[in-house]
Design a protein around this motif. Structure first.
Motif, PDB file in Angstrom:
ATOM      1  N   GLY A   1      -7.679  -0.150  11.041  1.00 28.20           N
ATOM      2  CA  GLY A   1      -6.764  -0.710  12.021  1.00 28.20           C
ATOM      3  C   GLY A   1      -6.285  -2.097  11.628  1.00 28.20           C
ATOM      4  N   GLY A   2      -6.756  -2.592  10.473  1.00 30.21           N
ATOM      5  CA  GLY A   2      -6.261  -3.864   9.940  1.00 30.21           C
ATOM      6  C   GLY A   2      -4.946  -3.649   9.220  1.00 30.21           C
ATOM      7  N   VAL A   3      -4.327  -4.735   8.788  1.00 27.58           N
ATOM      8  CA  VAL A   3      -2.997  -4.641   8.208  1.00 27.58           C
ATOM      9  C   VAL A   3      -3.001  -3.896   6.872  1.00 27.58           C
ATOM     10  N   ASP A   4      -4.067  -4.034   6.072  1.00 26.84           N
ATOM     11  CA  ASP A   4      -4.095  -3.390   4.752  1.00 26.84           C
ATOM     12  C   ASP A   4      -4.090  -1.865   4.859  1.00 26.84           C
ATOM     13  N   SER A   5      -5.050  -1.320   5.596  1.00 25.61           N
ATOM     14  CA  SER A   5      -5.113   0.140   5.702  1.00 25.61           C
ATOM     15  C   SER A   5      -3.936   0.682   6.510  1.00 25.61           C
ATOM     16  N   SER A   6      -3.386  -0.135   7.411  1.00 29.74           N
ATOM     17  CA  SER A   6      -2.218   0.304   8.188  1.00 29.74           C
ATOM     18  C   SER A   6      -0.991   0.466   7.298  1.00 29.74           C
ATOM     19  N   VAL A   7      -0.820  -0.439   6.337  1.00 27.89           N
ATOM     20  CA  VAL A   7       0.303  -0.323   5.394  1.00 27.89           C
ATOM     21  C   VAL A   7       0.138   0.926   4.532  1.00 27.89           C
ATOM     22  N   ILE A   8      -1.066   1.182   4.083  1.00 25.38           N
ATOM     23  CA  ILE A   8      -1.305   2.402   3.292  1.00 25.38           C
ATOM     24  C   ILE A   8      -0.909   3.632   4.093  1.00 25.38           C
ATOM     25  N   LEU A   9      -1.294   3.657   5.362  1.00 24.47           N
ATOM     26  CA  LEU A   9      -0.969   4.801   6.217  1.00 24.47           C
ATOM     27  C   LEU A   9       0.548   4.938   6.387  1.00 24.47           C
ATOM     28  N   ALA A  10       1.228   3.823   6.625  1.00 27.32           N
ATOM     29  CA  ALA A  10       2.679   3.867   6.830  1.00 27.32           C
ATOM     30  C   ALA A  10       3.429   4.317   5.574  1.00 27.32           C
ATOM     31  N   VAL A  11       3.036   3.772   4.430  1.00 25.67           N
ATOM     32  CA  VAL A  11       3.730   4.109   3.179  1.00 25.67           C
ATOM     33  C   VAL A  11       3.447   5.550   2.761  1.00 25.67           C
ATOM     34  N   SER A  12       2.273   6.065   3.127  1.00 30.43           N
ATOM     35  CA  SER A  12       1.961   7.460   2.786  1.00 30.43           C
ATOM     36  C   SER A  12       2.950   8.419   3.439  1.00 30.43           C
ATOM     37  N   LYS A  13       3.480   8.033   4.594  1.00 28.51           N
ATOM     38  CA  LYS A  13       4.468   8.877   5.277  1.00 28.51           C
ATOM     39  C   LYS A  13       5.770   8.929   4.472  1.00 28.51           C
ATOM     40  N   VAL A  14       6.158   7.772   3.920  1.00 30.58           N
ATOM     41  CA  VAL A  14       7.369   7.715   3.086  1.00 30.58           C
ATOM     42  C   VAL A  14       7.164   8.532   1.812  1.00 30.58           C
ATOM     43  N   ALA A  15       5.933   8.484   1.288  1.00 26.39           N
ATOM     44  CA  ALA A  15       5.628   9.218   0.055  1.00 26.39           C
ATOM     45  C   ALA A  15       5.562  10.727   0.281  1.00 26.39           C
ATOM     46  N   GLY A  16       5.441  11.113   1.542  1.00 32.28           N
ATOM     47  CA  GLY A  16       5.428  12.539   1.868  1.00 32.28           C
ATOM     48  C   GLY A  16       4.122  13.245   1.579  1.00 32.28           C
ATOM     49  N   ILE A  17       3.018  12.498   1.560  1.00 38.10           N
ATOM     50  CA  ILE A  17       1.715  13.123   1.327  1.00 38.10           C
ATOM     51  C   ILE A  17       0.957  13.277   2.638  1.00 38.10           C
ATOM     52  N   LYS A  18       0.009  14.180   2.642  1.00 34.39           N
ATOM     53  CA  LYS A  18      -0.828  14.394   3.821  1.00 34.39           C
ATOM     54  C   LYS A  18      -2.079  13.536   3.681  1.00 34.39           C
ATOM     55  N   LEU A  19      -2.071  12.391   4.320  1.00 30.21           N
ATOM     56  CA  LEU A  19      -3.208  11.477   4.244  1.00 30.21           C
ATOM     57  C   LEU A  19      -4.012  11.547   5.538  1.00 30.21           C
ATOM     58  N   GLU A  20      -5.337  11.631   5.403  1.00 32.48           N
ATOM     59  CA  GLU A  20      -6.218  11.712   6.564  1.00 32.48           C
ATOM     60  C   GLU A  20      -6.834  10.334   6.848  1.00 32.48           C
ATOM     61  N   PRO A  21      -6.419   9.651   7.930  1.00 29.83           N
ATOM     62  CA  PRO A  21      -7.017   8.353   8.257  1.00 29.83           C
ATOM     63  C   PRO A  21      -8.338   8.540   9.017  1.00 29.83           C
ATOM     64  N   ILE A  22      -9.424   8.068   8.417  1.00 31.08           N
ATOM     65  CA  ILE A  22     -10.749   8.234   9.017  1.00 31.08           C
ATOM     66  C   ILE A  22     -11.232   6.877   9.524  1.00 31.08           C
ATOM     67  N   MET A  23     -11.403   6.768  10.834  1.00 31.59           N
ATOM     68  CA  MET A  23     -11.819   5.525  11.480  1.00 31.59           C
ATOM     69  C   MET A  23     -13.310   5.587  11.776  1.00 31.59           C
ATOM     70  N   LEU A  24     -14.052   4.585  11.275  1.00 25.04           N
ATOM     71  CA  LEU A  24     -15.479   4.511  11.531  1.00 25.04           C
ATOM     72  C   LEU A  24     -15.736   3.821  12.864  1.00 25.04           C
ATOM     73  N   VAL A  25     -16.354   4.525  13.794  1.00 19.38           N
ATOM     74  CA  VAL A  25     -16.717   3.955  15.090  1.00 19.38           C
ATOM     75  C   VAL A  25     -18.170   3.515  14.992  1.00 19.38           C
ATOM     76  N   SER A  26     -18.395   2.208  15.099  1.00 18.52           N
ATOM     77  CA  SER A  26     -19.698   1.639  14.775  1.00 18.52           C
ATOM     78  C   SER A  26     -19.994   0.429  15.644  1.00 18.52           C
ATOM     79  N   PRO A  27     -21.274   0.079  15.833  1.00 14.87           N
ATOM     80  CA  PRO A  27     -21.625  -1.129  16.594  1.00 14.87           C
ATOM     81  C   PRO A  27     -21.090  -2.409  15.966  1.00 14.87           C
TER      82      PRO A  27
END
Length: 267
Positions: free
Chosen positions: A28-54
């Motif tokens: 949810g930080g800016v780095d991984s968010s940019v990767i997620l956004a650009v993956s859409k432009v690249a047309g690949i199926k990227l799975e964003p996995i969020m770690l829910v942790s204390p």
């Protein structure tokens, strides 16, 4: 010659297109968010996995959900508790290594279940300039850092996030809550919640670049240097009250101000 942002963006898109079905350790930080956004432009199926942790505060989860909505992505939540690991709780100089090893192992296992062919993280060039044993753990596990490979600095990442209209484009850098606990002091759920409550209170006052460093029952507060005078005068009584309400007994203001990885000076 330094590459333009457009050239780096094109290189990132081309890099993504080498893979059919990658996974991303998403924070949810800016780095991984940019990767997620650009993956859409690249047309690949990227799975964003969020770690829910204390060690991940609630607002980070909310930011992650917001970015997933902005990029029209289906966020995958994965429960993960590093407090179950004695080496992590001991909080020595290799804490980040132990945590990253467990975290990325969990992400890799989930990615394999999803049929993914590789796992990405959000490290960029600026991350190589600080003490980050977690990067070694990621390397050992074969995690790939697209932003690093394509030469992105943090400034580049923020500029691209702004271009894509991401809500986290100006979000301050944020390390996990365990980084607030002084090395050698055991990490516990109670201490993590104390830090989270205190930082939530400080952000509610409008202080963005803020850290509450935990030294036992003493909270050492770091804010941007230009806000030190404001904290010591206008907000002094409010901060004392809210930090003590979080569970601390002593409240101290660090006159050096906020700086990334200040706990690492102990090593």
């Amino acid at each position: 010659m330094q590459q333009s942002l457009a050239a780096k963006e094109a290189a990132l898109i081309e890099f993504f297109q080498q893979y059919q079905h990658p996974a991303l350790a998403f924070s949810g930080g800016v780095d991984s968010s940019v990767i997620l956004a650009v993956s859409k432009v690249a047309g690949i199926k990227l799975e964003p996995i969020m770690l829910v942790s204390p060690v991940v505060p609630q607002f980070e989860r909310q930011d992650a959900a917001q970015v997933a909505q902005e990029t029209r992505s289906q966020l995958i939540s994965l429960m993960y508790d590093p407090l179950q690991n004695a080496a992590f709780r001991a909080n020595d100089g290799q804490r980040c290594y132990h945590c990253k090893k467990m975290l990325m192992t969990a992400v890799k296992e989930k990615a394999a279940d999803l049929g993914c062919d590789i796992v990405f993280d959000g490290a960029n060039l600026d991350d190589t300039g600080d003490y980050r044993p977690g990067m070694q753990a990621a390397k050992e596990l074969g995690i790939v850092s697209p932003l690093l490979v394509c030469g992105f600095t943090k400034a580049d990442v923020r500029a691209l996030a702004a271009k894509y209209g991401l809500s986290v484009a100006k979000k301050p850098a944020y390390a996990c809550l365990s980084s607030r606990i002084a090395y050698g002091e055991e990490i516990t759920e109670a201490k993590l919640r104390m830090v989270e409550a205190a930082e939530d209170g400080l952000r509610a006052l409008g202080l963005n670049s803020v850290r509450v460093r935990c030294h036992g029952k003493l909270a050492r507060i770091e804010v941007a240097p230009e806000e030190i005078a404001l904290v010591a005068t206008t907000y002094r009584e409010q901060i004392i009250q809210l930090v003590k309400a979080a569970g601390f007994i002593f409240v101290a203001l660090d006159l050096q101000g906020y700086r990334t990885g200040s706990m690492n000076s102990e090593l």
